[in-house]
Design a protein around this motif. Structure first.
Motif, PDB file in Angstrom:
ATOM      1  N   GLU A   1       3.800 -55.874 -22.888  1.00 35.44           N
ATOM      2  CA  GLU A   1       2.682 -55.795 -21.958  1.00 35.44           C
ATOM      3  C   GLU A   1       1.508 -56.661 -22.405  1.00 35.44           C
ATOM      4  O   GLU A   1       0.688 -57.069 -21.597  1.00 35.44           O
ATOM      5  CB  GLU A   1       2.227 -54.341 -21.815  1.00 35.44           C
ATOM      6  CG  GLU A   1       3.263 -53.434 -21.165  1.00 35.44           C
ATOM      7  CD  GLU A   1       2.749 -52.021 -20.986  1.00 35.44           C
ATOM      8  OE1 GLU A   1       1.560 -51.788 -21.272  1.00 35.44           O
ATOM      9  OE2 GLU A   1       3.538 -51.155 -20.570  1.00 35.44           O
TER      10      GLU A   1
ATOM     11  N   ARG B   1       6.963 -52.218 -12.170  1.00 36.84           N
ATOM     12  CA  ARG B   1       8.293 -52.575 -12.670  1.00 36.84           C
ATOM     13  C   ARG B   1       9.140 -53.304 -11.634  1.00 36.84           C
ATOM     14  O   ARG B   1      10.152 -53.907 -11.971  1.00 36.84           O
ATOM     15  CB  ARG B   1       9.022 -51.315 -13.151  1.00 36.84           C
ATOM     16  CG  ARG B   1       8.321 -50.638 -14.328  1.00 36.84           C
ATOM     17  CD  ARG B   1       9.087 -49.438 -14.820  1.00 36.84           C
ATOM     18  NE  ARG B   1      10.372 -49.823 -15.388  1.00 36.84           N
ATOM     19  CZ  ARG B   1      11.225 -48.951 -15.919  1.00 36.84           C
ATOM     20  NH1 ARG B   1      10.928 -47.654 -15.923  1.00 36.84           N
ATOM     21  NH2 ARG B   1      12.370 -49.363 -16.413  1.00 36.84           N
TER      22      ARG B   1
ATOM     23  N   ARG C   1      13.081 -57.692  -7.242  1.00 34.57           N
ATOM     24  CA  ARG C   1      12.046 -58.408  -8.003  1.00 34.57           C
ATOM     25  C   ARG C   1      12.332 -59.909  -8.038  1.00 34.57           C
ATOM     26  O   ARG C   1      11.406 -60.715  -8.027  1.00 34.57           O
ATOM     27  CB  ARG C   1      11.933 -57.836  -9.418  1.00 34.57           C
ATOM     28  CG  ARG C   1      13.180 -57.970 -10.268  1.00 34.57           C
ATOM     29  CD  ARG C   1      12.930 -57.468 -11.685  1.00 34.57           C
ATOM     30  NE  ARG C   1      12.594 -56.059 -11.717  1.00 34.57           N
ATOM     31  CZ  ARG C   1      13.494 -55.087 -11.848  1.00 34.57           C
ATOM     32  NH1 ARG C   1      14.778 -55.387 -11.943  1.00 34.57           N
ATOM     33  NH2 ARG C   1      13.124 -53.836 -11.887  1.00 34.57           N
TER      34      ARG C   1
ATOM     35  N   HIS D   1       3.701 -60.575 -17.657  1.00 38.48           N
ATOM     36  CA  HIS D   1       4.251 -59.218 -17.571  1.00 38.48           C
ATOM     37  C   HIS D   1       3.433 -58.436 -16.555  1.00 38.48           C
ATOM     38  O   HIS D   1       2.208 -58.504 -16.556  1.00 38.48           O
ATOM     39  CB  HIS D   1       4.197 -58.529 -18.930  1.00 38.48           C
ATOM     40  CG  HIS D   1       4.783 -57.143 -18.929  1.00 38.48           C
ATOM     41  ND1 HIS D   1       4.090 -56.040 -18.471  1.00 38.48           N
ATOM     42  CD2 HIS D   1       6.000 -56.700 -19.312  1.00 38.48           C
ATOM     43  CE1 HIS D   1       4.858 -54.968 -18.568  1.00 38.48           C
ATOM     44  NE2 HIS D   1       6.017 -55.338 -19.077  1.00 38.48           N
ATOM     45  N   HIS D   2       4.130 -57.686 -15.691  1.00 42.06           N
ATOM     46  CA  HIS D   2       3.420 -56.944 -14.647  1.00 42.06           C
ATOM     47  C   HIS D   2       3.663 -55.454 -14.806  1.00 42.06           C
ATOM     48  O   HIS D   2       4.794 -55.031 -15.074  1.00 42.06           O
ATOM     49  CB  HIS D   2       3.871 -57.398 -13.252  1.00 42.06           C
ATOM     50  CG  HIS D   2       2.870 -57.096 -12.191  1.00 42.06           C
ATOM     51  ND1 HIS D   2       2.745 -55.845 -11.629  1.00 42.06           N
ATOM     52  CD2 HIS D   2       1.912 -57.867 -11.601  1.00 42.06           C
ATOM     53  CE1 HIS D   2       1.768 -55.853 -10.735  1.00 42.06           C
ATOM     54  NE2 HIS D   2       1.251 -57.066 -10.697  1.00 42.06           N
TER      55      HIS D   2
ATOM     56  N   TYR E   1       0.004 -62.732 -15.326  1.00 38.60           N
ATOM     57  CA  TYR E   1      -0.458 -62.082 -14.105  1.00 38.60           C
ATOM     58  C   TYR E   1      -1.918 -61.682 -14.304  1.00 38.60           C
ATOM     59  O   TYR E   1      -2.391 -61.504 -15.427  1.00 38.60           O
ATOM     60  CB  TYR E   1       0.404 -60.863 -13.782  1.00 38.60           C
ATOM     61  CG  TYR E   1       1.787 -61.215 -13.275  1.00 38.60           C
ATOM     62  CD1 TYR E   1       1.959 -61.912 -12.081  1.00 38.60           C
ATOM     63  CD2 TYR E   1       2.926 -60.842 -13.990  1.00 38.60           C
ATOM     64  CE1 TYR E   1       3.231 -62.227 -11.608  1.00 38.60           C
ATOM     65  CE2 TYR E   1       4.205 -61.142 -13.523  1.00 38.60           C
ATOM     66  CZ  TYR E   1       4.351 -61.842 -12.330  1.00 38.60           C
ATOM     67  OH  TYR E   1       5.601 -62.159 -11.868  1.00 38.60           O
TER      68      TYR E   1
ATOM     69  N   ARG F   1       8.652 -59.004 -10.879  1.00 38.48           N
ATOM     70  CA  ARG F   1       9.396 -59.652 -11.964  1.00 38.48           C
ATOM     71  C   ARG F   1       8.490 -59.998 -13.139  1.00 38.48           C
ATOM     72  O   ARG F   1       7.486 -60.679 -12.980  1.00 38.48           O
ATOM     73  CB  ARG F   1      10.082 -60.929 -11.461  1.00 38.48           C
ATOM     74  CG  ARG F   1      11.134 -61.467 -12.424  1.00 38.48           C
ATOM     75  CD  ARG F   1      11.752 -62.754 -11.874  1.00 38.48           C
ATOM     76  NE  ARG F   1      12.996 -63.111 -12.527  1.00 38.48           N
ATOM     77  CZ  ARG F   1      13.095 -63.652 -13.738  1.00 38.48           C
ATOM     78  NH1 ARG F   1      12.014 -63.875 -14.440  1.00 38.48           N
ATOM     79  NH2 ARG F   1      14.272 -63.951 -14.245  1.00 38.48           N
ATOM     80  N   SER F   2       8.866 -59.513 -14.312  1.00 34.08           N
ATOM     81  CA  SER F   2       8.185 -59.873 -15.549  1.00 34.08           C
ATOM     82  C   SER F   2       9.024 -60.870 -16.322  1.00 34.08           C
ATOM     83  O   SER F   2      10.243 -60.960 -16.139  1.00 34.08           O
ATOM     84  CB  SER F   2       7.943 -58.621 -16.406  1.00 34.08           C
ATOM     85  OG  SER F   2       6.958 -57.783 -15.838  1.00 34.08           O
TER      86      SER F   2
END
Length: 363
Positions: free
Chosen positions: A165, A156, A49, A152-153, A192, A159-160
């Motif tokens: 969420e 998983r 990520r 946040h994506h 995102y 990369r968040s």
């Protein structure tokens, strides 16, 4: 059409020194300094990520300061820049204001572009949010607003930057956000693309707060596969584009929102990372980004778009000159002329960040 006579405002750059200031990536930078590793080995050792997000960790392992930016932008008429916070990790409730103070003291001006504005880090959900805003403003009169790392994506393996969420929708965030309105500050929204509806809801709740959408909402994987299952085939990428298009249109209905045509060369969008020193050719970039720029122009209009290089984050894919050329071609190819170019490359940033027409911060 060229940009002769247009004094460009780069509305999105980052400055850092991970060896001398506290950053989330300082440990990596010190490792490179004191235990040198071939960059190719370091890339293979990094989590997937992280590899896919940065493309090339070289630029995160070294300082990136005004002289470095000046060298990267040497052939482009950049008059002023806007610094956006990045990964400051100092200790204490008000530590993030130290980044604002540090940036304000960097050697901008002279041979380097002018520092037009600073966007600091703060989280509206934090109990000390209002105090931190005041600390940022005390650190520099160039402070124009804040950005919160809320990207946040759901994949998983993408990369968040937050565990939540829906960080923009929590009661604590929404209640704290009022402090921005009270101080006349703006909010830089970096999410995102699947979270664009959250930005739309925030804009509707706080119509008095200027909101700047970063990087057109970062539709990760729209140009190629990233993560475990994002953008892995043309059909998924088409679905991603349609959802991004519709959600961006809904967001643009809020007049307090402007959008940055920036970050479109981030590796996480699915760009193949070229060999270092061989940036992606402009025709290739144009073929990828034109549909995004064209729709943004239709949705927001030139007077609500502004350009930023996102350097050095976009550097593994492009140069600043190539970014400007590709963006110019996308705008003019969609019927834009000199008024639209001047608006996107200069005038919108002057208005949004309250920068004087000579590139200096307004009083």
């Amino acid at each position: 059409m060229d940009l002769t006579g247009i004094r460009i405002i780069d509305a999105h750059i980052h400055q850092w020194d991970p060896l001398a200031t506290p950053r989330d990536f300082s440990a990596m930078a010190r490792l490179f300094k004191y235990l040198p590793l071939p960059i190719e080995i370091a890339i293979r050792l990094a989590p997937r990520r992280d590899r896919e997000f940065v493309g090339d960790p070289t630029f995160f392992a070294h300082p990136y300061l005004p002289a470095d930016y000046h060298a990267d932008a040497a052939t482009v008429p950049i008059e002023a820049i806007v610094h956006i916070e990045v990964d400051w990790s100092g200790k204490g409730a008000l530590a993030a204001a130290d980044e604002t103070r540090w940036v304000a003291e960097l050697p901008f001006g002279g041979a380097n572009p002018t520092l037009g504005a600073i966007l600091g880090h703060a989280n509206p959900a934090a109990p000390n949010f209002a105090d931190l805003l005041d600390a940022h403003r005390a650190a520099s009169p160039l402070l124009r607003g804040i950005r919160t790392m809320v990207a946040h994506h759901p994949d998983r393996d993408v990369r968040s930057f937050t565990e939540s969420e829906s960080a923009l929708t929590t009661k604590a965030f929404l209640d704290g956000f009022a402090a921005l309105a009270e101080r006349g500050l703006c909010f830089e929204a970096w999410v995102y693309s699947h979270a664009l509806p959250d930005v739309t809801a925030l804009a509707a709740r706080y119509p008095e707060v200027p909101i700047v959408l970063n990087h057109l909402g970062t539709p990760a994987g729209i140009f190629g596969p990233v993560g475990k299952h994002t953008g892995t085939n043309p059909s998924l990428r088409r679905e991603l584009f349609i959802r991004w298009r519709d959600d961006l249109t809904a967001l643009a209905a809020n007049p307090n929102v402007v959008a940055k045509v920036s970050g479109l060369m981030m590796p996480i969008l699915g760009h193949p990372v070229p060999r270092r020193g061989y940036p992606t050719p402009v025709p290739v970039l144009l073929d990828r980004i034109a549909p995004l720029v064209e729709h943004a122009l239709d949705a927001f209009g030139a007077d609500r778009l502004l350009w930023g290089s996102n350097f050095p984050v976009d550097k593994p894919i492009t140069t600043i000159a190539n970014s400007v050329e590709a963006m110019t071609a996308a705008i003019t190819g969609h019927g834009g002329g000199r008024p639209e170019l001047e608006q996107i490359f200069r005038k919108t940033a002057l208005r949004v960040y309250r920068i004087d027409s000579d590139g200096r911060p307004a009083d």
